[in-house]
Design a protein around this motif. Structure first.
Motif, PDB file in Angstrom:
ATOM      1  N   ARG A  39     -92.424  73.771  24.196  1.00 36.14           N
ATOM      2  CA  ARG A  39     -91.952  73.891  25.580  1.00 36.14           C
ATOM      3  C   ARG A  39     -90.630  73.145  25.775  1.00 36.14           C
ATOM      4  O   ARG A  39     -89.709  73.658  26.422  1.00 36.14           O
ATOM      5  CB  ARG A  39     -93.017  73.380  26.553  1.00 36.14           C
ATOM      6  CG  ARG A  39     -94.194  74.346  26.700  1.00 36.14           C
ATOM      7  CD  ARG A  39     -95.226  73.870  27.722  1.00 36.14           C
ATOM      8  NE  ARG A  39     -96.026  72.788  27.188  1.00 36.14           N
ATOM      9  CZ  ARG A  39     -97.281  72.915  26.745  1.00 36.14           C
ATOM     10  NH1 ARG A  39     -97.900  74.075  26.790  1.00 36.14           N
ATOM     11  NH2 ARG A  39     -97.926  71.865  26.274  1.00 36.14           N
ATOM     12  N   PHE A  43     -86.642  74.540  27.036  1.00 43.56           N
ATOM     13  CA  PHE A  43     -85.796  73.998  28.102  1.00 43.56           C
ATOM     14  C   PHE A  43     -84.464  73.465  27.566  1.00 43.56           C
ATOM     15  O   PHE A  43     -83.709  72.846  28.303  1.00 43.56           O
ATOM     16  CB  PHE A  43     -86.545  72.915  28.878  1.00 43.56           C
ATOM     17  CG  PHE A  43     -87.703  73.463  29.665  1.00 43.56           C
ATOM     18  CD1 PHE A  43     -87.477  74.348  30.718  1.00 43.56           C
ATOM     19  CD2 PHE A  43     -89.011  73.148  29.337  1.00 43.56           C
ATOM     20  CE1 PHE A  43     -88.532  74.894  31.434  1.00 43.56           C
ATOM     21  CE2 PHE A  43     -90.078  73.685  30.044  1.00 43.56           C
ATOM     22  CZ  PHE A  43     -89.834  74.567  31.098  1.00 43.56           C
ATOM     23  N   ASN A  46     -95.488  62.661  29.780  1.00 40.46           N
ATOM     24  CA  ASN A  46     -96.693  61.950  29.343  1.00 40.46           C
ATOM     25  C   ASN A  46     -97.868  62.435  30.180  1.00 40.46           C
ATOM     26  O   ASN A  46     -97.667  63.049  31.235  1.00 40.46           O
ATOM     27  CB  ASN A  46     -96.486  60.430  29.470  1.00 40.46           C
ATOM     28  CG  ASN A  46     -96.605  59.938  30.897  1.00 40.46           C
ATOM     29  OD1 ASN A  46     -97.707  59.822  31.441  1.00 40.46           O
ATOM     30  ND2 ASN A  46     -95.475  59.684  31.556  1.00 40.46           N
ATOM     31  N   ARG A 101     -95.902  64.728  33.997  1.00 44.43           N
ATOM     32  CA  ARG A 101     -96.371  65.765  33.073  1.00 44.43           C
ATOM     33  C   ARG A 101     -95.453  66.973  33.150  1.00 44.43           C
ATOM     34  O   ARG A 101     -95.773  67.990  33.777  1.00 44.43           O
ATOM     35  CB  ARG A 101     -97.820  66.137  33.393  1.00 44.43           C
ATOM     36  CG  ARG A 101     -98.392  67.109  32.387  1.00 44.43           C
ATOM     37  CD  ARG A 101     -98.449  66.506  30.990  1.00 44.43           C
ATOM     38  NE  ARG A 101     -98.943  67.457  30.013  1.00 44.43           N
ATOM     39  CZ  ARG A 101     -98.163  68.063  29.098  1.00 44.43           C
ATOM     40  NH1 ARG A 101     -96.857  67.802  29.025  1.00 44.43           N
ATOM     41  NH2 ARG A 101     -98.690  68.897  28.240  1.00 44.43           N
ATOM     42  N   THR A 102     -94.310  66.845  32.498  1.00 45.50           N
ATOM     43  CA  THR A 102     -93.424  67.994  32.394  1.00 45.50           C
ATOM     44  C   THR A 102     -92.510  67.847  31.191  1.00 45.50           C
ATOM     45  O   THR A 102     -92.072  66.747  30.862  1.00 45.50           O
ATOM     46  CB  THR A 102     -92.576  68.195  33.671  1.00 45.50           C
ATOM     47  OG1 THR A 102     -91.867  69.448  33.550  1.00 45.50           O
ATOM     48  CG2 THR A 102     -91.558  67.082  33.889  1.00 45.50           C
ATOM     49  N   GLU A 103     -92.236  68.966  30.542  1.00 47.43           N
ATOM     50  CA  GLU A 103     -91.229  69.029  29.487  1.00 47.43           C
ATOM     51  C   GLU A 103     -89.886  69.494  30.028  1.00 47.43           C
ATOM     52  O   GLU A 103     -88.913  69.586  29.273  1.00 47.43           O
ATOM     53  CB  GLU A 103     -91.651  70.039  28.402  1.00 47.43           C
ATOM     54  CG  GLU A 103     -92.836  69.636  27.572  1.00 47.43           C
ATOM     55  CD  GLU A 103     -94.141  70.079  28.204  1.00 47.43           C
ATOM     56  OE1 GLU A 103     -94.116  70.679  29.304  1.00 47.43           O
ATOM     57  OE2 GLU A 103     -95.199  69.818  27.604  1.00 47.43           O
ATOM     58  N   ASN A 104     -89.836  69.818  31.330  1.00 46.97           N
ATOM     59  CA  ASN A 104     -88.681  70.526  31.872  1.00 46.97           C
ATOM     60  C   ASN A 104     -87.535  69.566  32.219  1.00 46.97           C
ATOM     61  O   ASN A 104     -87.413  69.106  33.360  1.00 46.97           O
ATOM     62  CB  ASN A 104     -89.119  71.350  33.089  1.00 46.97           C
ATOM     63  CG  ASN A 104     -88.029  72.302  33.551  1.00 46.97           C
ATOM     64  OD1 ASN A 104     -86.863  72.130  33.195  1.00 46.97           O
ATOM     65  ND2 ASN A 104     -88.398  73.287  34.347  1.00 46.97           N
ATOM     66  N   TRP A 110     -85.482  70.541  35.112  1.00 50.74           N
ATOM     67  CA  TRP A 110     -85.990  70.160  36.423  1.00 50.74           C
ATOM     68  C   TRP A 110     -85.658  68.699  36.715  1.00 50.74           C
ATOM     69  O   TRP A 110     -85.405  68.323  37.868  1.00 50.74           O
ATOM     70  CB  TRP A 110     -87.511  70.399  36.523  1.00 50.74           C
ATOM     71  CG  TRP A 110     -88.006  70.031  37.879  1.00 50.74           C
ATOM     72  CD1 TRP A 110     -87.881  70.755  39.033  1.00 50.74           C
ATOM     73  CD2 TRP A 110     -88.615  68.796  38.253  1.00 50.74           C
ATOM     74  NE1 TRP A 110     -88.390  70.049  40.092  1.00 50.74           N
ATOM     75  CE2 TRP A 110     -88.839  68.851  39.650  1.00 50.74           C
ATOM     76  CE3 TRP A 110     -88.987  67.651  37.551  1.00 50.74           C
ATOM     77  CZ2 TRP A 110     -89.435  67.798  40.353  1.00 50.74           C
ATOM     78  CZ3 TRP A 110     -89.576  66.607  38.246  1.00 50.74           C
ATOM     79  CH2 TRP A 110     -89.797  66.678  39.636  1.00 50.74           C
ATOM     80  N   GLY A 169     -87.249  74.724  38.437  1.00 58.86           N
ATOM     81  CA  GLY A 169     -88.627  75.113  38.159  1.00 58.86           C
ATOM     82  C   GLY A 169     -88.769  76.155  37.062  1.00 58.86           C
ATOM     83  O   GLY A 169     -89.844  76.719  36.884  1.00 58.86           O
ATOM     84  N   LEU A 170     -87.688  76.389  36.321  1.00 54.43           N
ATOM     85  CA  LEU A 170     -87.707  77.400  35.267  1.00 54.43           C
ATOM     86  C   LEU A 170     -86.709  76.992  34.188  1.00 54.43           C
ATOM     87  O   LEU A 170     -86.198  75.877  34.223  1.00 54.43           O
ATOM     88  CB  LEU A 170     -87.353  78.768  35.865  1.00 54.43           C
ATOM     89  CG  LEU A 170     -86.145  78.805  36.823  1.00 54.43           C
ATOM     90  CD1 LEU A 170     -84.840  78.923  36.084  1.00 54.43           C
ATOM     91  CD2 LEU A 170     -86.302  79.956  37.785  1.00 54.43           C
TER      92      LEU A 170
END
Lengths: 413, 413
Positions: free
Chosen positions: A140, A144, A329, A334-337, A340, A401-402
């Motif tokens: 993921r 990004f 984490n 909790r995001t790989e983006n 964002w 968000g994308l």
């Protein structure tokens, strides 16, 4: 030019190189874009030429050049996520629900959840299972536009599991395409077994974990969570000095919830970065501004924990070197983006898109001590590139968000 | 069973039907999942059977059944984005940068930018260009699991351009897979030409635009931006009553920045929804709670404008019907990611994942007056489904900034 195989990316609508070294203050705005640009690199993925397409074509030509077409799109250096816990044993969605219902993050940790919850599960997990979670997260991150990523241990909190996590990171470095850098973060929380004698845990970290990590060459950096109720500044200093003795450079969680003076101590130790800095003091800002240490800001964590945002503009104005990262984490972000993260940073730190991009490219490279190798598009550096499906840099934080990535190049391929 | 072709989706790990009609208060939590579920539908995409796989296999069998396998994943109704401006003339990234640097959204509008900026560009654009922007936005919405989407006009502000936008929405409805519902939103801002006599613009909307929109059957709903400095409650009422006379049901921008009593007026008119509600008053909440009007909350807009969040929990406790939507538009909320809206809603409204899902499925259907056709998985409704690559519903708001969709089914295909 040598006669080895050369690759050239041409028809770059706008090429943002982020060249010229790490940036402070107004330098963060400098994108000096090259219109109709091109980049050439050798078969090792080392950049040879950067310039307008006319300039690059003038320097590289002949049958040994493979031409790639960027389709008129914009190109930047690959993004660098310089603070993550992306290799772990999985979801803590249950705690997210608790937090949505009003429980505080630090109260979950104090009650034996949080990092200790992840530690329980990481101890039970096999190395293969940890690799599996990490591989999905890294897949993921790559989508990004992340080409280099720092991943920490710290969900083991015992020697065996800390080593297992770092070996998982090594396996991932060898078997997927993102360039990984590993941080030993054994001092991420006080394990239950040492609740009543945390200094004994500090001794274990110093006397057993760090030497073993160094022996196996499993990490590049050493981290401590310096925070009220976790590790004190003195404990942190002992651990970081032990790390330094074993060749692990300090990269440290500081000033996230309660200011304890961690930033000042870490700057004195010559840390590569101090991370979070939500509650950094004026004294801390002053110390940071007069140093080569990078402040790594994690605005997605402020958002996710509903905490204040770090005083980013004050730090820029004071002359600090700053980076941005996801902090991906299972508990507090909790995001790989990372795209964002640019959005939340622009909105809530009041950054211009160019400033935010400087902070996930050349300055993030500096936060890893890699500013000579990655983070900008310059001869001699690795050909780590993102081709963006966006009309300009602003569109990327603006439309959130994308992923706006069209293609990613790491080490030239 | 008839002998027509039947489709059956089997091996659904957990099936969340959201059956039982629109939800208030504690009903929002009810997911009553079916373990090892299955769904059967006919060749028109109409749901025939819902239950455990054993139950459904008992009712549908034979050579006329095509079997589909959900691979043990979870399934919910397709998501419904009940408030967007997704069909427009493109980016306002420049205003995003201004806002990041401190300019207020309403000041940009007052200075002739904002909605008026989009209107300038939409007037210049061909219908084909608007369709093109919309098609890209809808492609992204689909990737996030949206199966029905409401799109508004309102960047024309003259008769010709308002009709052009609505015709673009119709073309998109006919040429891509998301089910579209159109809202006439001519009263979205006061155009420059009527700056000094807004009542004359209201007359134009009532006497010319609404009849033409109705004649061509271009819209299902009628919207007004009731706000300080835009349209008054009285102007809004005149427009909405004119819309009602022509069969357009009210769906209205209310109580976003300054409370003017718009909610109370709209409830009295029997509006399908009142949207935004950041500054809704106790009187407004009371009116809403005692009505069939849905409060459509747009937390992504609060985030993007750095405004307070609507008092969602107070409205739930009062018994209001509530939905969530993206508000995707070029100025105040630039995202198609309705899954990310679940994240910001859970965190900043204090919702449980089940509550948030109720608000983008069955309650969002109610906000469109379509609760008899879509929004839940029940016999007689359209087979609009999302198969999720996630272990449970909580994972979707918890792990944010991306899409957890594995597959989307609209009208059975």
């Amino acid at each position: 030019m040598s006669s080895t195989k050369i690759h050239a990316l041409i028809n770059i609508g706008t090429l943002h190189t982020f060249a010229g070294g790490p940036r402070r203050g107004e330098q963060l705005l400098d994108t000096s874009p090259i219109v109709n640009g091109a980049i050439a690199w050798d078969s090792d993925g080392r950049i040879l030429e950067v310039g307008t397409e006319v300039e690059v074509r003038d320097k590289v030509s002949g049958g040994n050049v493979t031409w790639h077409n960027a389709g008129g799109l914009i190109v930047t250096p690959g993004l660098i996520d310089s603070h993550t816990h992306a290799v772990n044993a999985g979801s803590r969605a249950n705690e997210f629900v608790m937090r949505c219902m009003g429980t505080e993050y630090m109260d979950i940790l104090r009650a034996g959840g949080g990092i200790l919850n992840s530690a329980d599960r990481t101890r039970e997990a096999s190395q293969g299972q940890i690799v599996q979670v990490g591989r999905e997260n890294l897949r993921r991150s790559l989508s990004f536009g992340v080409t280099t990523l720092e991943a920490k241990s710290g969900y083991g909190l015992d020697t065996e599991t800390e080593l297992k996590m770092l070996r998982a990171i090594r396996t991932l470095d060898e078997t997927q395409s993102i360039r990984l850098k590993a941080t030993f973060c054994g001092a991420h929380a006080i394990p239950r077994e040492f609740k009543d004698n945390p200094d004994n845990y500090v001794d274990l970290v110093i006397n057993e974990m760090i030497p073993k990590v160094a022996d196996e060459k499993l990490a590049d950096y050493c981290d401590v969570f310096i925070e009220d109720g976790v590790f004190t500044v003195d404990q942190g200093k002992r651990i970081l000095e032990a790390g330094l003795k074993h060749g692990l450079k300090p990269k440290v969680h500081c000033d996230e919830i309660v200011p304890l003076g961690g930033t000042e101590m870490c700057v004195e130790l010559g840390a590569l970065s101090v991370d979070h800095l939500i509650v950094i003091t004026d004294k801390g800002i002053d110390a940071l501004a007069n140093s080569e240490t990078v402040g790594c800001l994690l605005p997605g964590t402020s958002y996710y924990l509903k905490k204040p945002y770090a005083p980013c503009r004050r730090m820029i104005d004071a002359g600090c070197l700053l980076a941005l990262a996801t902090d991906n984490n299972p508990g507090s972000s909790r995001t790989e983006n990372l795209q964002w993260i640019l959005n939340v940073a622009c909105l809530y730190y009041g950054l211009k898109p160019e400033e935010a991009f400087s902070m996930v490219t050349i300055n993030a490279a500096k936060a890893l001590g890699m500013e000579g190798e990655i983070g900008s598009i310059e001869p001699g550096k690795s050909a780590d590139l993102v081709i963006w499906d966006a009309p300009d840099l602003s569109e990327i934080p603006y439309h959130h968000g994308l992923s706006h990535v069209s293609e990613v190049v790491i080490s030239g391929s």
